[in-house]
Design a protein around this motif. Structure first.
Motif, PDB file in Angstrom:
ATOM      1  N   ALA A 256      -9.485  -8.640  -2.111  1.00 15.77           N
ATOM      2  CA  ALA A 256      -9.813  -7.748  -1.754  1.00 15.77           C
ATOM      3  C   ALA A 256     -10.941  -6.920  -1.685  1.00 15.77           C
ATOM      4  CB  ALA A 256      -8.591  -6.494  -2.041  1.00 15.77           C
ATOM      5  N   GLU A 257     -11.255  -6.309  -0.412  1.00 15.10           N
ATOM      6  CA  GLU A 257     -12.541  -5.825  -0.650  1.00 15.10           C
ATOM      7  C   GLU A 257     -12.420  -4.207  -0.060  1.00 15.10           C
ATOM      8  OE1 GLU A 257     -15.784  -7.848   1.556  1.00 15.10           O
ATOM      9  OE2 GLU A 257     -14.968  -9.753   0.784  1.00 15.10           O
ATOM     10  N   PHE A 258     -13.349  -3.591  -0.339  1.00 15.83           N
ATOM     11  CA  PHE A 258     -13.182  -1.972   0.076  1.00 15.83           C
ATOM     12  C   PHE A 258     -14.462  -1.664   0.494  1.00 15.83           C
ATOM     13  CE2 PHE A 258     -10.522  -2.718  -3.414  1.00 15.83           C
ATOM     14  CZ  PHE A 258      -9.468  -2.078  -3.176  1.00 15.83           C
ATOM     15  N   LYS A 259     -14.375  -1.010   2.028  1.00 15.66           N
ATOM     16  CA  LYS A 259     -15.648  -0.653   2.802  1.00 15.66           C
ATOM     17  C   LYS A 259     -15.499   0.336   3.106  1.00 15.66           C
ATOM     18  CE  LYS A 259     -16.111  -5.612   4.070  1.00 15.66           C
ATOM     19  NZ  LYS A 259     -17.451  -5.837   3.145  1.00 15.66           N
TER      20      LYS A 259
ATOM     21  N   LEU B 107       0.738  -1.348   0.012  1.00 21.77           N
ATOM     22  CA  LEU B 107       0.074  -0.167   0.155  1.00 21.77           C
ATOM     23  C   LEU B 107       0.963   1.147  -0.012  1.00 21.77           C
ATOM     24  CD1 LEU B 107      -2.842  -1.045   2.395  1.00 21.77           C
ATOM     25  CD2 LEU B 107      -2.770  -1.092   0.020  1.00 21.77           C
ATOM     26  N   TYR B 108       1.897   1.339   0.756  1.00 21.60           N
ATOM     27  CA  TYR B 108       2.954   2.466   0.995  1.00 21.60           C
ATOM     28  C   TYR B 108       3.274   2.786  -0.339  1.00 21.60           C
ATOM     29  CZ  TYR B 108       6.924   5.187   1.883  1.00 21.60           C
ATOM     30  OH  TYR B 108       7.845   6.101   1.990  1.00 21.60           O
ATOM     31  N   ASN B 109       3.762   1.537  -1.181  1.00 29.39           N
ATOM     32  CA  ASN B 109       4.475   1.752  -2.775  1.00 29.39           C
ATOM     33  C   ASN B 109       3.396   2.475  -3.573  1.00 29.39           C
ATOM     34  OD1 ASN B 109       7.121   0.841  -1.771  1.00 29.39           O
ATOM     35  ND2 ASN B 109       6.441  -1.262  -2.302  1.00 29.39           N
ATOM     36  N   LEU B 110       2.179   2.233  -3.263  1.00 29.57           N
ATOM     37  CA  LEU B 110       1.057   2.571  -4.260  1.00 29.57           C
ATOM     38  C   LEU B 110       0.863   4.038  -3.711  1.00 29.57           C
ATOM     39  CD1 LEU B 110      -1.624  -0.250  -4.542  1.00 29.57           C
ATOM     40  CD2 LEU B 110       0.099   0.550  -6.394  1.00 29.57           C
ATOM     41  N   GLY B 111       1.295   4.587  -2.821  1.00 32.17           N
ATOM     42  CA  GLY B 111       1.002   6.096  -2.328  1.00 32.17           C
ATOM     43  C   GLY B 111      -0.167   5.905  -1.322  1.00 32.17           C
ATOM     44  N   ILE B 112      -0.249   4.951  -0.834  1.00 33.72           N
ATOM     45  CA  ILE B 112      -1.470   4.973   0.000  1.00 33.72           C
ATOM     46  C   ILE B 112      -1.043   5.132   1.599  1.00 33.72           C
ATOM     47  CG2 ILE B 112      -3.752   3.531   0.989  1.00 33.72           C
ATOM     48  CD1 ILE B 112      -3.771   2.344  -1.770  1.00 33.72           C
ATOM     49  N   SER B 113      -1.516   6.002   2.287  1.00 39.59           N
ATOM     50  CA  SER B 113      -1.003   6.086   3.594  1.00 39.59           C
ATOM     51  C   SER B 113      -2.400   5.659   4.488  1.00 39.59           C
ATOM     52  CB  SER B 113      -0.674   7.273   4.133  1.00 39.59           C
ATOM     53  OG  SER B 113      -1.646   8.352   3.955  1.00 39.59           O
TER      54      SER B 113
ATOM     55  N   VAL C  39     -11.774   5.056   3.962  1.00 40.91           N
ATOM     56  CA  VAL C  39     -11.942   3.584   3.343  1.00 40.91           C
ATOM     57  C   VAL C  39     -11.182   2.518   4.120  1.00 40.91           C
ATOM     58  CG1 VAL C  39     -11.248   2.472   1.143  1.00 40.91           C
ATOM     59  CG2 VAL C  39     -11.819   4.880   1.156  1.00 40.91           C
ATOM     60  N   LEU C  40     -11.796   1.462   3.958  1.00 35.91           N
ATOM     61  CA  LEU C  40     -11.224   0.287   4.648  1.00 35.91           C
ATOM     62  C   LEU C  40     -10.753  -0.652   3.718  1.00 35.91           C
ATOM     63  CD1 LEU C  40     -13.382  -0.862   7.797  1.00 35.91           C
ATOM     64  CD2 LEU C  40     -11.230   0.319   7.958  1.00 35.91           C
TER      65      LEU C  40
ATOM     66  N   SER D  80      -8.309   7.972   1.731  1.00 33.03           N
ATOM     67  CA  SER D  80      -8.815   7.654   0.384  1.00 33.03           C
ATOM     68  C   SER D  80      -7.895   6.940  -0.349  1.00 33.03           C
ATOM     69  CB  SER D  80      -8.759   9.115  -0.316  1.00 33.03           C
ATOM     70  OG  SER D  80      -7.682   9.751  -0.486  1.00 33.03           O
ATOM     71  N   VAL D  81      -8.680   6.342  -1.549  1.00 32.50           N
ATOM     72  CA  VAL D  81      -8.070   5.297  -2.231  1.00 32.50           C
ATOM     73  C   VAL D  81      -8.655   5.593  -3.578  1.00 32.50           C
ATOM     74  CG1 VAL D  81      -7.657   2.897  -3.031  1.00 32.50           C
ATOM     75  CG2 VAL D  81      -7.934   3.438  -0.657  1.00 32.50           C
ATOM     76  N   THR D  82      -7.806   6.200  -4.505  1.00 29.98           N
ATOM     77  CA  THR D  82      -8.172   6.419  -6.086  1.00 29.98           C
ATOM     78  C   THR D  82      -8.598   5.130  -6.698  1.00 29.98           C
ATOM     79  OG1 THR D  82      -6.020   6.202  -7.164  1.00 29.98           O
ATOM     80  CG2 THR D  82      -6.654   8.460  -5.954  1.00 29.98           C
ATOM     81  N   SER D  83      -9.326   5.461  -7.853  1.00 30.02           N
ATOM     82  CA  SER D  83      -9.708   4.375  -8.496  1.00 30.02           C
ATOM     83  C   SER D  83      -8.662   3.469  -9.366  1.00 30.02           C
ATOM     84  CB  SER D  83     -10.819   4.775  -9.992  1.00 30.02           C
ATOM     85  OG  SER D  83     -10.188   5.687 -10.517  1.00 30.02           O
ATOM     86  N   GLU D  84      -7.594   4.115  -9.771  1.00 27.54           N
ATOM     87  CA  GLU D  84      -6.351   3.666 -10.361  1.00 27.54           C
ATOM     88  C   GLU D  84      -5.559   2.661  -9.100  1.00 27.54           C
ATOM     89  OE1 GLU D  84      -6.436   7.088 -10.234  1.00 27.54           O
ATOM     90  OE2 GLU D  84      -7.096   7.250 -12.341  1.00 27.54           O
ATOM     91  N   GLN D  85      -5.416   3.452  -7.870  1.00 29.30           N
ATOM     92  CA  GLN D  85      -4.949   2.401  -6.834  1.00 29.30           C
ATOM     93  C   GLN D  85      -5.726   1.095  -6.376  1.00 29.30           C
ATOM     94  OE1 GLN D  85      -5.088   5.693  -4.068  1.00 29.30           O
ATOM     95  NE2 GLN D  85      -2.685   5.933  -4.258  1.00 29.30           N
ATOM     96  N   ARG D  86      -7.233   1.387  -6.472  1.00 31.68           N
ATOM     97  CA  ARG D  86      -8.238   0.306  -6.441  1.00 31.68           C
ATOM     98  C   ARG D  86      -7.839  -0.791  -7.340  1.00 31.68           C
ATOM     99  NH1 ARG D  86     -13.457   0.859  -3.654  1.00 31.68           N
ATOM    100  NH2 ARG D  86     -13.451   2.835  -2.478  1.00 31.68           N
ATOM    101  N   ALA D  87      -7.661  -0.355  -8.551  1.00 32.38           N
ATOM    102  CA  ALA D  87      -7.600  -1.417  -9.614  1.00 32.38           C
ATOM    103  C   ALA D  87      -6.051  -2.010  -9.331  1.00 32.38           C
ATOM    104  CB  ALA D  87      -7.491  -0.680 -11.017  1.00 32.38           C
ATOM    105  N   LYS D  88      -4.926  -1.464  -9.144  1.00 29.92           N
ATOM    106  CA  LYS D  88      -3.632  -2.252  -8.677  1.00 29.92           C
ATOM    107  C   LYS D  88      -3.871  -3.043  -7.511  1.00 29.92           C
ATOM    108  CE  LYS D  88      -0.989   1.426 -10.839  1.00 29.92           C
ATOM    109  NZ  LYS D  88       0.098   2.622 -10.645  1.00 29.92           N
ATOM    110  N   ILE D  89      -4.612  -2.787  -6.473  1.00 28.49           N
ATOM    111  CA  ILE D  89      -4.773  -3.692  -5.424  1.00 28.49           C
ATOM    112  C   ILE D  89      -5.572  -4.821  -5.985  1.00 28.49           C
ATOM    113  CG2 ILE D  89      -5.977  -3.857  -3.009  1.00 28.49           C
ATOM    114  CD1 ILE D  89      -5.435  -0.821  -2.588  1.00 28.49           C
ATOM    115  N   VAL D  90      -6.620  -4.833  -6.531  1.00 32.12           N
ATOM    116  CA  VAL D  90      -7.462  -5.958  -6.964  1.00 32.12           C
ATOM    117  C   VAL D  90      -6.701  -6.428  -8.050  1.00 32.12           C
ATOM    118  CG1 VAL D  90      -9.529  -6.534  -8.560  1.00 32.12           C
ATOM    119  CG2 VAL D  90      -9.582  -4.573  -6.481  1.00 32.12           C
TER     120      VAL D  90
END
Length: 89
Positions: free
Chosen positions: A60-63, A14-20, A76-77, A44-54
């Protein structure tokens, strides 16, 4: 599909994706107390970051969570299933 990121690597991933994230922990079943998910609470999590996580963690689930004292603030969880539950749906 097998996940490219294991549970022990998620924080640095997550850190490498820029998500703190400012909180993390384990979500348990209220009846059995069984550990179900590792969670990471983010602002927050951008749609690009969500796509990379999935892409790397297909299960992975987002709540959305909000504090009781300020329900207008949304967090965002990012929920990652425990290894024993990966691939089940």
């Amino acid at each position: 599909m097998k996940a490219k990121v294991t549970n022990t690597m998620v924080g640095s991933f997550l850190y490498n994706l820029g998500i703190s994230y400012h909180e993390y922990g384990v979500l348990r079943c209220s009846k059995t107390k069984r550990k179900l998910y590792d969670f990471y609470k983010c602002d927050s999590v951008t749609s690009e970051q969500r796509a990379k996580i999935v892409e790397s963690i297909p299960d992975a689930e987002f709540k959305t969570a909000s504090p009781q004292y300020a329900p207008e603030l949304k967090r965002v969880l990012v929920c990652i299933p425990k290894a024993a539950l990966r691939g089940r749906k």
